[in-house]
Write an enzyme that holds these catalytic residues in place. Structure first.
Site, PDB file in Angstrom:
ATOM      1  N   ASP A 196       0.813  -1.220   0.000  1.00 49.67           N
ATOM      2  CA  ASP A 196       0.000   0.000   0.000  1.00 49.67           C
ATOM      3  C   ASP A 196       0.850   1.276   0.000  1.00 49.67           C
ATOM      4  O   ASP A 196       0.477   2.275  -0.615  1.00 49.67           O
ATOM      5  CB  ASP A 196      -0.959   0.009   1.199  1.00 49.67           C
ATOM      6  CG  ASP A 196      -2.205  -0.835   0.909  1.00 49.67           C
ATOM      7  OD1 ASP A 196      -2.202  -1.562  -0.108  1.00 49.67           O
ATOM      8  OD2 ASP A 196      -3.161  -0.763   1.701  1.00 49.67           O
ATOM      9  N   ASN A 237      -4.988  -2.043  -4.501  1.00 47.12           N
ATOM     10  CA  ASN A 237      -6.191  -2.134  -3.663  1.00 47.12           C
ATOM     11  C   ASN A 237      -6.017  -1.249  -2.434  1.00 47.12           C
ATOM     12  O   ASN A 237      -6.485  -1.571  -1.352  1.00 47.12           O
ATOM     13  CB  ASN A 237      -6.438  -3.591  -3.258  1.00 47.12           C
ATOM     14  CG  ASN A 237      -7.875  -3.814  -2.770  1.00 47.12           C
ATOM     15  OD1 ASN A 237      -8.716  -2.914  -2.884  1.00 47.12           O
ATOM     16  ND2 ASN A 237      -8.136  -4.981  -2.226  1.00 47.12           N
ATOM     17  N   ASP A 286     -10.747  -2.045  11.994  1.00 47.83           N
ATOM     18  CA  ASP A 286      -9.727  -2.983  11.496  1.00 47.83           C
ATOM     19  C   ASP A 286      -9.295  -3.961  12.579  1.00 47.83           C
ATOM     20  O   ASP A 286      -9.276  -5.180  12.371  1.00 47.83           O
ATOM     21  CB  ASP A 286      -8.512  -2.224  10.956  1.00 47.83           C
ATOM     22  CG  ASP A 286      -8.801  -1.626   9.587  1.00 47.83           C
ATOM     23  OD1 ASP A 286      -9.899  -1.881   9.051  1.00 47.83           O
ATOM     24  OD2 ASP A 286      -7.939  -0.905   9.054  1.00 47.83           O
ATOM     25  N   GLU A 321     -11.257  -4.565   1.961  1.00 37.58           N
ATOM     26  CA  GLU A 321     -10.538  -5.359   0.964  1.00 37.58           C
ATOM     27  C   GLU A 321     -11.412  -6.480   0.399  1.00 37.58           C
ATOM     28  O   GLU A 321     -11.290  -6.889  -0.737  1.00 37.58           O
ATOM     29  CB  GLU A 321      -9.259  -5.925   1.565  1.00 37.58           C
ATOM     30  CG  GLU A 321      -8.093  -4.940   1.613  1.00 37.58           C
ATOM     31  CD  GLU A 321      -8.158  -3.955   2.769  1.00 37.58           C
ATOM     32  OE1 GLU A 321      -9.265  -3.769   3.356  1.00 37.58           O
ATOM     33  OE2 GLU A 321      -7.125  -3.342   3.084  1.00 37.58           O
ATOM     34  N   HIS A 368      -5.248  -9.007   3.596  1.00 38.17           N
ATOM     35  CA  HIS A 368      -4.156  -9.189   4.554  1.00 38.17           C
ATOM     36  C   HIS A 368      -4.656  -9.482   5.966  1.00 38.17           C
ATOM     37  O   HIS A 368      -4.103 -10.314   6.681  1.00 38.17           O
ATOM     38  CB  HIS A 368      -3.270  -7.943   4.557  1.00 38.17           C
ATOM     39  CG  HIS A 368      -4.009  -6.654   4.807  1.00 38.17           C
ATOM     40  ND1 HIS A 368      -3.551  -5.672   5.639  1.00 38.17           N
ATOM     41  CD2 HIS A 368      -5.201  -6.183   4.338  1.00 38.17           C
ATOM     42  CE1 HIS A 368      -4.398  -4.661   5.658  1.00 38.17           C
ATOM     43  NE2 HIS A 368      -5.408  -4.947   4.879  1.00 38.17           N
ATOM     44  N   ARG A 369      -5.734  -8.810   6.371  1.00 33.95           N
ATOM     45  CA  ARG A 369      -6.190  -8.995   7.759  1.00 33.95           C
ATOM     46  C   ARG A 369      -6.821 -10.372   7.978  1.00 33.95           C
ATOM     47  O   ARG A 369      -6.750 -10.922   9.076  1.00 33.95           O
ATOM     48  CB  ARG A 369      -7.146  -7.882   8.181  1.00 33.95           C
ATOM     49  CG  ARG A 369      -6.486  -6.533   8.122  1.00 33.95           C
ATOM     50  CD  ARG A 369      -7.050  -5.504   9.062  1.00 33.95           C
ATOM     51  NE  ARG A 369      -6.384  -4.238   8.803  1.00 33.95           N
ATOM     52  CZ  ARG A 369      -5.155  -3.922   9.201  1.00 33.95           C
ATOM     53  NH1 ARG A 369      -4.456  -4.775   9.938  1.00 33.95           N
ATOM     54  NH2 ARG A 369      -4.605  -2.780   8.889  1.00 33.95           N
ATOM     55  N   LYS A 417       0.367  -6.585   1.808  1.00 34.52           N
ATOM     56  CA  LYS A 417      -0.328  -5.306   1.663  1.00 34.52           C
ATOM     57  C   LYS A 417       0.105  -4.329   2.758  1.00 34.52           C
ATOM     58  O   LYS A 417       0.298  -3.144   2.509  1.00 34.52           O
ATOM     59  CB  LYS A 417      -1.845  -5.535   1.717  1.00 34.52           C
ATOM     60  CG  LYS A 417      -2.659  -4.301   1.398  1.00 34.52           C
ATOM     61  CD  LYS A 417      -4.118  -4.659   1.221  1.00 34.52           C
ATOM     62  CE  LYS A 417      -4.879  -3.582   0.476  1.00 34.52           C
ATOM     63  NZ  LYS A 417      -5.161  -2.397   1.253  1.00 34.52           N
TER      64      LYS A 417
END
Ligand code: DC
Length: 674
Positions: A49, A92, A316, A344, A413-414, A439
């Site tokens: 990112d 993204n 998040d 995402e 990613h999370r 990311k």
């Protein structure tokens, strides 16, 4: 790599240095680019990112230089970007496309912004509506309300307050706030709905203030930027550690015993996600706040309490709680998380699907998730043994979790980072497409391994046979192997060659901290030279024992040794593996033999190699070294209270290996591996 299988894990402890905050990094890059003057940004996040943002800024004419140690120099444009025509690919990265859209709309040029397919499904209509109100020319190149976008020069007029929705993404407000000072005019933004994820706006306002622009607000519903303000470089800007990334490690501490410490964020953080620690506290975890760290331990009972929380302020980090709910003692509810659906991936749907694979009962609503752990198996977890390290003290909670599950990560990613925590239930978990963590956190799984991968610590005096035993035990388990003594030997060799006196603590420590050492297929290299035999000479053996007594040398080698802790596990041998380097080791062995037996083994080894040997001198030498290693002030050789004694005086190597394997067996049963 298509998939990564994490072994079943039984505990988490240690400390992690966090990568830079994504939210701060991308905001800082944009503000520094718009500012008057040059800015040095230290500890910027290095990830997909931020690379997207750096590449876009470079393309529109910002001067960017990478400096030593992860720092960057940004030459501010002192206003709008100089390049007036550009195609920008935003991957993204929501934190890049939203603020850039607003900024480019006020920059008087022709720009096209696009991203990956998922980016073209993520809404941007509310932001575009806001920009159209002030006369900007922003058009949808494909579907209305979504990227890709085409921007053209336009006459901006700020005669009325901008009306903006704040209930889909707070990034739209962030984008307008950061861009509007480019006009130099007074402007007002009025929210037409409730504003979600408010702490992210606090980050925005905080950073704008560091660059000299003040924004006033009335109750987070009306924002006022006075005219005549422009961004000025603060000179140097430090990026805090990423508080969202911290959530995985902190949760690991709460689930896996702890203590787990994250370094790089603390009580004065400007990131709202540090409040994740409060949620863990409400589950009964023990949280300690420092200036530059947060540390979490499991509740003394080992049981995490169920929760029912409004998580709008930490969208998040809240994902991490959905997985932590697997370890709670009752049904958990995550409320007010509608924004998950436009991230995402549709994170509510994705999370529900994957938690169900593990056996959880999940109810999914438009803006909530209710998660009940599979059979509430974790009630039985105990961490009484986490300090003692004895392998039999933990119960096995894995039986009611679905075993051998492969988790899909949806290019999010999370999702990948969250589900690594599921391995703490004690059964292996496969993470599909694990590189999606790039990311925001390219080294995530290595960092996670450094606090969770099982370690078998084998300490003991010189020539006790621990090196050979440790190497064989590692091979038998498919584990990595660390011969920590070789690092002290290499340090002594490097110092001797460089003419640095072995009692020059600062000089030797400097060499130790930048030792160009590598281990390849049983050989030990120092700056590409094979020194496997050279470091075993009597002279270097004595030298190693001397440099090992210097506290600064031990400190210099500490992080290096801990970095060997990787999946699926590590066998480490030395003097202080159990006491200092890996105090949370799952199995601790103290391997010894009488001095006479050790001298005799050494004697036979030397004779076999055709080298001269004198039994009396060898015994004397060993006894001297034992005394030095045992009497030094730092990390002396000792048997930890929680280490198992294996006396090899009467054992051959095979018998010694078998004795250690016997001690490891119960741990592997806990891990569900055997
Ligand atoms: O295990 P070895 O003989 O290769 O170790 C060489 C020297 O380094 C020895 O004198 C002890 C010291 N050492 C230490 O202090 N701590 C360790 N973890 C490993 C070795």
């Amino acid at each position: 790599m298509e998939a990564l299988t994490l072994p079943g894990l039984s505990r988490a402890a240690g400390s992690v240095r966090l990568p830079g905050s994504k939210s701060i990094s991308n905001r800082a890059l944009l503000l520094a680019s718009l500012a008057q003057g040059s800015t040095k940004i230290i500890d910027l996040l290095d990830s997909d990112d931020t690379r997207v943002m750096l590449a876009a800024l470079e393309k529109v004419g910002v001067g960017i230089t990478a400096l030593e140690g992860g720092a960057w120099r940004i030459e501010g444009c002192g206003g709008a970007f100089p390049v007036k025509d550009a195609d920008l690919f935003m991957g993204n990265a929501g934190t890049a496309i939203r603020p850039l859209t607003a900024t480019l709309a006020l920059s008087g040029g022709h720009y096209r912004l696009s991203g990956v397919a998922r980016m073209h499904e993520r809404p941007i209509g509310d932001l575009v509506d806001g920009l159209l109100q002030i006369g900007a020319d922003v058009r949808y190149a494909e579907a209305s309300g979504f990227p890709p976008l085409a921007i053209r020069p336009a006459r901006i007029k700020l005669d009325a307050p901008i009306q903006l929705r704040g209930d889909v993404s707070s990034q739209f407000l962030t984008a307008l706030l950061m861009a509007l000072p480019l006009t130099g005019e007074a402007v007002v933004i009025e929210m037409t709905t409730e504003l979600i994820s408010r702490p992210y706006i606090e980050i925005t306002l905080n950073l704008m203030a560091r660059f000299g622009v003040e924004v006033k607000h009335e109750d987070w519903q009306r924002f006022m930027i006075a005219g005549g303000q422009s961004y000025q470089s603060p000179g140097v800007l430090y990026v805090e550690g990423d508080a969202s990334a911290a959530s995985y490690f902190l949760a690991a501490g709460a689930i896996g015993g702890g203590p787990v410490r994250v370094e790089g964020v603390g009580r004065n953080s400007i990131q709202g996600d540090v409040r994740f620690a409060d949620a863990l506290e409400s589950m009964g975890a023990n949280v300690t706040w420092g200036e530059q760290f947060i540390e979490v331990c499991a509740p003394a009972s080992g049981k995490l309490k169920a929760f029912d929380l409004d998580l709008n302020h930490i969208p998040d980090a809240a994902m991490t709680l959905a997985v932590a709910a697997l370890f709670a003692d009752g049904p958990c509810r995550l409320r007010n998380i509608a924004s998950w659906r436009v991230k995402e991936t549709d994170r509510i749907a994705a999370m529900a699907t994957e938690l169900r694979k593990l056996g959880a009962v999940v109810e999914e609503g438009a803006d909530y998730l209710a998660v009940t752990s599979p059979g509430l198996a974790c009630r039985e977890r105990r961490f009484a043994g986490r300090q003692s390290g004895s392998p039999g003290t933990q119960s096995a909670p894995a039986q009611s979790f679905q075993v051998g599950v492969a988790i899909d990560t949806y290019d999010d990613h999370r999702m990948a980072m969250c589900f690594s925590l599921a391995a703490l239930a004690g059964a292996p978990v496969t993470i599909n497409d694990p590189q999606c963590v790039n990311k925001t956190f390219p080294g995530y799984f290595d960092a996670f391994a450094e606090i969770t991968a099982p370690v078998i610590a084998i300490d003991g005096p010189s020539a006790s046979g621990k090196g050979t035993v440790a190497e064989r035990v590692a091979a038998a388990n498919g584990y990595h192997y660390l011969d920590s003594g070789s690092l002290y030997r290499l340090t002594a060799l490097a110092a001797t060659r460089a003419g640095v006196a072995l009692d020059d603590e600062t000089g030797v420590a400097a060499l130790a901290s930048s030792l160009p050492a590598s281990f390849e297929a049983g050989r030990i290299l120092l700056a590409d030279e094979d020194v496997t035999d050279a470091i075993r000479s009597e002279e270097i053996s004595a030298g190693a024992s001397k440099v090992a007594a210097l506290p600064a040398v031990r400190a210099a080698l500490l992080a290096r040794q801990r970095a060997y802790r990787r999946f699926p596990g590590l066998v480490a041998d030395g003097r202080d593996m159990a006491s200092v380097v890996f105090p949370g080791a799952v199995v601790k062995v103290f391997l010894t033999a009488s001095a006479e037996a050790r001298a005799e083994r050494r004697f036979k080894q030397l004779i076999a190699k055709g080298m001269p040997a004198n039994m009396h001198a060898l015994l004397q030498d060993l006894q001297d070294r034992d005394a030095r290693d045992a009497q030094r002030s730092v990390a002396p050789l000792l048997q930890c209270d929680d280490a198992e004694l294996v006396d090899t005086t009467e054992l051959d190597i095979e018998a010694a290996v078998a004795a250690v394997m016997e001690l490891i067996r119960p741990t592997h049963q806990v891990n569900g591996k055997k």
